[in-house]
Motif scaffolding. Sequence first.
Motif, PDB file in Angstrom:
ATOM      1  N   ALA A  81       0.685  -1.156  -0.016  1.00 15.11           N
ATOM      2  CA  ALA A  81       0.061  -0.017   0.018  1.00 15.11           C
ATOM      3  C   ALA A  81       0.724   1.302  -0.123  1.00 15.11           C
ATOM      4  CB  ALA A  81      -0.887   0.079   1.366  1.00 15.11           C
ATOM      5  N   ARG A  96       3.891   1.519  -1.142  1.00 13.78           N
ATOM      6  CA  ARG A  96       4.654   1.762  -2.324  1.00 13.78           C
ATOM      7  C   ARG A  96       3.683   2.254  -3.362  1.00 13.78           C
ATOM      8  NH1 ARG A  96       7.503  -2.994  -2.007  1.00 13.78           N
ATOM      9  NH2 ARG A  96       5.734  -4.257  -2.344  1.00 13.78           N
ATOM     10  N   GLU A  97       2.387   1.903  -3.488  1.00 15.02           N
ATOM     11  CA  GLU A  97       1.198   2.237  -4.258  1.00 15.02           C
ATOM     12  C   GLU A  97       1.058   3.772  -4.076  1.00 15.02           C
ATOM     13  OE1 GLU A  97      -0.852   1.213  -7.157  1.00 15.02           O
ATOM     14  OE2 GLU A  97      -0.554  -0.531  -6.206  1.00 15.02           O
ATOM     15  N   ARG A 147       3.030   5.955  -2.825  1.00 15.74           N
ATOM     16  CA  ARG A 147       4.128   6.960  -3.431  1.00 15.74           C
ATOM     17  C   ARG A 147       4.247   6.774  -4.792  1.00 15.74           C
ATOM     18  NH1 ARG A 147      10.479   5.309  -2.658  1.00 15.74           N
ATOM     19  NH2 ARG A 147      11.183   7.129  -3.134  1.00 15.74           N
ATOM     20  N   ARG A 148       3.907   5.723  -5.380  1.00 22.06           N
ATOM     21  CA  ARG A 148       4.024   5.964  -7.036  1.00 22.06           C
ATOM     22  C   ARG A 148       2.793   6.657  -7.353  1.00 22.06           C
ATOM     23  NH1 ARG A 148       4.397   0.360  -9.890  1.00 22.06           N
ATOM     24  NH2 ARG A 148       3.325   1.766 -11.613  1.00 22.06           N
ATOM     25  N   ASN A 149       1.697   7.065  -6.696  1.00 21.93           N
ATOM     26  CA  ASN A 149       0.728   7.809  -7.380  1.00 21.93           C
ATOM     27  C   ASN A 149       1.258   9.309  -7.369  1.00 21.93           C
ATOM     28  OD1 ASN A 149      -1.355   6.169  -7.793  1.00 21.93           O
ATOM     29  ND2 ASN A 149      -1.999   5.833  -5.833  1.00 21.93           N
ATOM     30  N   ILE A 156       4.683  10.191  -7.556  1.00 24.77           N
ATOM     31  CA  ILE A 156       5.823  10.029  -8.473  1.00 24.77           C
ATOM     32  C   ILE A 156       5.756   8.867  -9.379  1.00 24.77           C
ATOM     33  CG2 ILE A 156       8.392  10.022  -8.891  1.00 24.77           C
ATOM     34  CD1 ILE A 156       8.532  11.379  -5.928  1.00 24.77           C
ATOM     35  N   ARG A 157       5.667   9.072 -10.606  1.00 29.01           N
ATOM     36  CA  ARG A 157       5.429   7.846 -11.465  1.00 29.01           C
ATOM     37  C   ARG A 157       6.334   7.865 -12.771  1.00 29.01           C
ATOM     38  NH1 ARG A 157      -1.159   7.486 -11.844  1.00 29.01           N
ATOM     39  NH2 ARG A 157      -0.473   6.006 -13.399  1.00 29.01           N
ATOM     40  N   LEU A 158       6.409   6.794 -13.002  1.00 26.50           N
ATOM     41  CA  LEU A 158       7.279   6.464 -14.344  1.00 26.50           C
ATOM     42  C   LEU A 158       5.968   6.249 -15.483  1.00 26.50           C
ATOM     43  CD1 LEU A 158      10.141   6.228 -15.818  1.00 26.50           C
ATOM     44  CD2 LEU A 158       9.405   3.878 -15.877  1.00 26.50           C
ATOM     45  N   LYS A 191       9.791   9.976 -16.004  1.00 29.08           N
ATOM     46  CA  LYS A 191       9.484  10.283 -14.682  1.00 29.08           C
ATOM     47  C   LYS A 191       8.472  11.509 -14.517  1.00 29.08           C
ATOM     48  CE  LYS A 191      11.412  11.129  -9.992  1.00 29.08           C
ATOM     49  NZ  LYS A 191      12.633  11.724  -9.354  1.00 29.08           N
ATOM     50  N   LEU A 237       3.084  14.351 -11.098  1.00 29.61           N
ATOM     51  CA  LEU A 237       1.742  14.897 -11.550  1.00 29.61           C
ATOM     52  C   LEU A 237       1.326  16.237 -10.921  1.00 29.61           C
ATOM     53  CD1 LEU A 237      -0.394  11.746 -12.054  1.00 29.61           C
ATOM     54  CD2 LEU A 237       0.827  13.039 -13.756  1.00 29.61           C
ATOM     55  N   ALA A 277      13.737   6.225 -11.205  1.00 32.91           N
ATOM     56  CA  ALA A 277      13.013   7.418 -11.314  1.00 32.91           C
ATOM     57  C   ALA A 277      12.163   7.319  -9.797  1.00 32.91           C
ATOM     58  CB  ALA A 277      12.001   7.620 -12.054  1.00 32.91           C
ATOM     59  N   ILE A 278      11.672   6.197  -9.442  1.00 30.37           N
ATOM     60  CA  ILE A 278      10.849   6.287  -8.419  1.00 30.37           C
ATOM     61  C   ILE A 278      11.623   5.883  -7.132  1.00 30.37           C
ATOM     62  CG2 ILE A 278       8.674   5.352  -7.141  1.00 30.37           C
ATOM     63  CD1 ILE A 278       7.876   4.965 -10.307  1.00 30.37           C
ATOM     64  N   ALA A 307      14.769   9.633 -15.004  1.00 33.62           N
ATOM     65  CA  ALA A 307      14.579   8.449 -15.917  1.00 33.62           C
ATOM     66  C   ALA A 307      13.730   8.713 -17.129  1.00 33.62           C
ATOM     67  CB  ALA A 307      14.566   7.190 -15.198  1.00 33.62           C
ATOM     68  N   VAL A 342      -5.566  10.114 -10.536  1.00 30.61           N
ATOM     69  CA  VAL A 342      -4.701  10.998  -9.493  1.00 30.61           C
ATOM     70  C   VAL A 342      -5.218  12.483  -9.760  1.00 30.61           C
ATOM     71  CG1 VAL A 342      -2.237  11.833  -9.350  1.00 30.61           C
ATOM     72  CG2 VAL A 342      -2.750   9.564  -9.736  1.00 30.61           C
TER      73      VAL A 342
END
Lengths: 393, 185, 288
Positions: free
Chosen positions: A10, A12-13, A15-17, A19-21, A194, A197, B29-30, B36, C286
Amino acid sequence: MKAATTSETAEREARRNRIRLMQGNEACAEGALAAGCRFFAGYPITPSSEIGEYLALHLPRVGGNFIQMEDEIASMAAIIGASLAGVKSMTATSGPGFSLKQENLGFACIAEIPCVVVNVMRGGPSTGLPTGPSQGDFMQARWGTHGDHPIVVLAPYSVREVFTETIRAFNLSESFRTPVILLMDEVLAHMREKVILPEPAECPAVDRLRPTGPPEAYLPYASDRDVSPLAPFGSGYRFHVTGLYHDETGFPTGSPAKIRQQMERLMGKMERGAGQIQRFELTGAVSGGSDPVDTLVVAYGSTARAAKHAVGEARQSKRSVALFRPVTLWPFPEAAIRQVSGSVRRVVVPEMSLGQLAGEVQKCIPPKAELRRVNRVDGIPIAPEEILDAIVA
Amino acid sequence: MANRIEVRFSGSGGQGIILSGVILAEAAAIYDNKNAVQSQSYGPEARGGASKAEVIISDGDIDYPKATNIDILLALTQVACDKYTPDLKEGGVLIVDSQEVLAIPEGNFRAYSIPIFRLAQEKVGKRIVANIIALGALVGLTGVVSRKALEEAVLSRVPRGTEDLNLTALRAGFEEAERLQRAEA
Amino acid sequence: MAFQYETYIRPSTFPHIWCPGCGNGIVVKALVRAIDRMGWSKDEVVVVSGIGCSSRTSGYLDFNTLHTTHGRAIAFATGIKMANPALKVIVVTGDGDALAIGGNHLIHAARRNMDLTVILFNNEIYAMTGGQYSPATPEEKMASTAPYGQIEPPFDIVRLAEGAGATFVARSTVFHAVQLENYIFKALNRSGFSLIEAVTNCPTVYGRRNRMPIPASFHAYYKKNSVPLEKAAKMSAEELTGKIVTGIFADVDKIGFIERYSRMSERAQAVRKKRYIKGSSPKGEVGN
């Protein structure tokens, strides 16, 4: 080493929202959702298919509609229909599909129906180079459908900008009651980058004006203003929409005076709105400043990234070079290019086509300035060295 | 152009080339908080055609998204190795599969021949994790991202229920890198 | 009291463009009576049309109306219906519009059972453009592009729609105006895709070339040559040559696209709630 626990997942999820690749096509779909798009109709075509796939997954979750239509023409038709029912709508395609959409795109132009059409450019004409990048639809995006018509064309150059320009595409389409074309290329569509948003507050969504007066007085195409409110079907304002020349009421007319009035308003709304629509970025000094620009590079889309690299290198070796990057391609930022190119000696225009952008730039630069074209149409993106060569040689 | 590092993964469709690129880019990147960009090129075939993925990693902005002067090249087929080794910069790193690539071209770079597919079969029992072993070896040998970041990125990308399998594969790659470095020392 | 057609038309758009003796008005009146029987408010009805003589209908009717591009009415209508399922969406089209340039949309809307009612005015010709042959022109009939007689066989429109998956399909003619109205009424009551083939007459560019210059001669023909489906079932192919088989060809209870989409959407939202119950926002929203 052990597998992650649920709470770690959760975390990780979350955080990824932030900053995302993110892939370009994914950012486009995300931008559409953020702009309030709730209807997508499309037909599979490389290299834009990921946009439809992403929205097929996400639109039903937010109460929106996704449909894969029987062809490109139907997709364009369906989004116009959905928009008339009051829902922000989009389709996405690539070269051959963009050609097929042109007739209905013209319908949206003359009937003034807001909608967003994404064209991920690939090598053409015809089937061309399905998985290779191109910028060969620059002119088609402007003049693809027949007849004089208004259009807005936006061309982002980074994945983050794909997200923000998709939102802007919806906002302009709602504000000006016009189709907006988001022009991407295969490099941008498929690359992952990267992205941090923006917060929703940074990119507010704009909605079309709706009529508030009595239905019997409603004029969907009033001649005394550039943009009239648009009533959604079913809201009590019964009116007629047609691709025929029509008057203020929306009904067909053969009156030359009324046709002229409507066509002048239609074209004029873009001219008068150009200041609001046009966006560009200037990197390096401008003409007339303390560091007069000797060479101006004009590039858009993923080619502008190579150009930025080349301009950066040239400036490191003390060259007086600037990059003009139009984000709004149409209406073409003529005045801005005129202003920055006033005293330049050389203008370099790299593009993945054989001079479509260069032709437009040529009209805006001083006659004595030398125009250098850097063109590629072989599916290979233009490299920074090729642009650097044109700047320094 | 601060510390721009260019990595190219190459082979044929179905080898997980593009997923490798995505995982490496996400690790940078993350999880390593760098910049990246990942891009790819491929043919019309879903399986068997040439496949190429590139990752640019930098502490600063990345403008041009494609590789031009490659620091690290992974080649899982002889064809890919022959085609892309000339793009490798002087002193760069070439990693190949020892079964698939029998002839390593001459050049001023460090070359590592690793039995990637054999390790996948022997240590994990699944040939499909070869790309994860390759990633482990690549990061172990070059340090282009941190091992921790790579682990995180692998875990977030692989299908649920295959985490342990992939971590085993990743560790096999790290171990192979350590073995090669000991042999070099 | 006589039926008040004025309630449903837009007087400002008259006179209409149809020729004297054209059958289109009869179909439009049948449609309007059927809509009236449904008890719908004019605000909730949408009439979408393509290009051609019959497609001018949309402008004359006082609903939410959309006159689209050639052949594409069904595709536009699909977008409207999905975006606002509460709207009653009716497509008015012709044989050239729906079967030639728009044939793909017709069969796919039928296949996916999109909740639309299509009124297909079949005058067996491209009338507006001057009498070229259409996919519904019978063999050997004359057209401006078939000066030696039509050599292509026509589509059997109801069989086409039925085969493609439509839930309600019927055929009638402008001579059988009450039957036509009843079929349209039944179609409007169905969920899913329904299609009415309304055989109508074009005295100007079809009749003139095919020895039927007087409108009444068409009506006499329809009266004489129409065969109810039940009777046709007992007739040989030879006996049916030149006949117009009328009746209800398909009438099945099948869940429409809109309902299926709605169920799928509920499933998607349930999955989302389950997966993201801890409060972290799911990927894809988002920016919301």
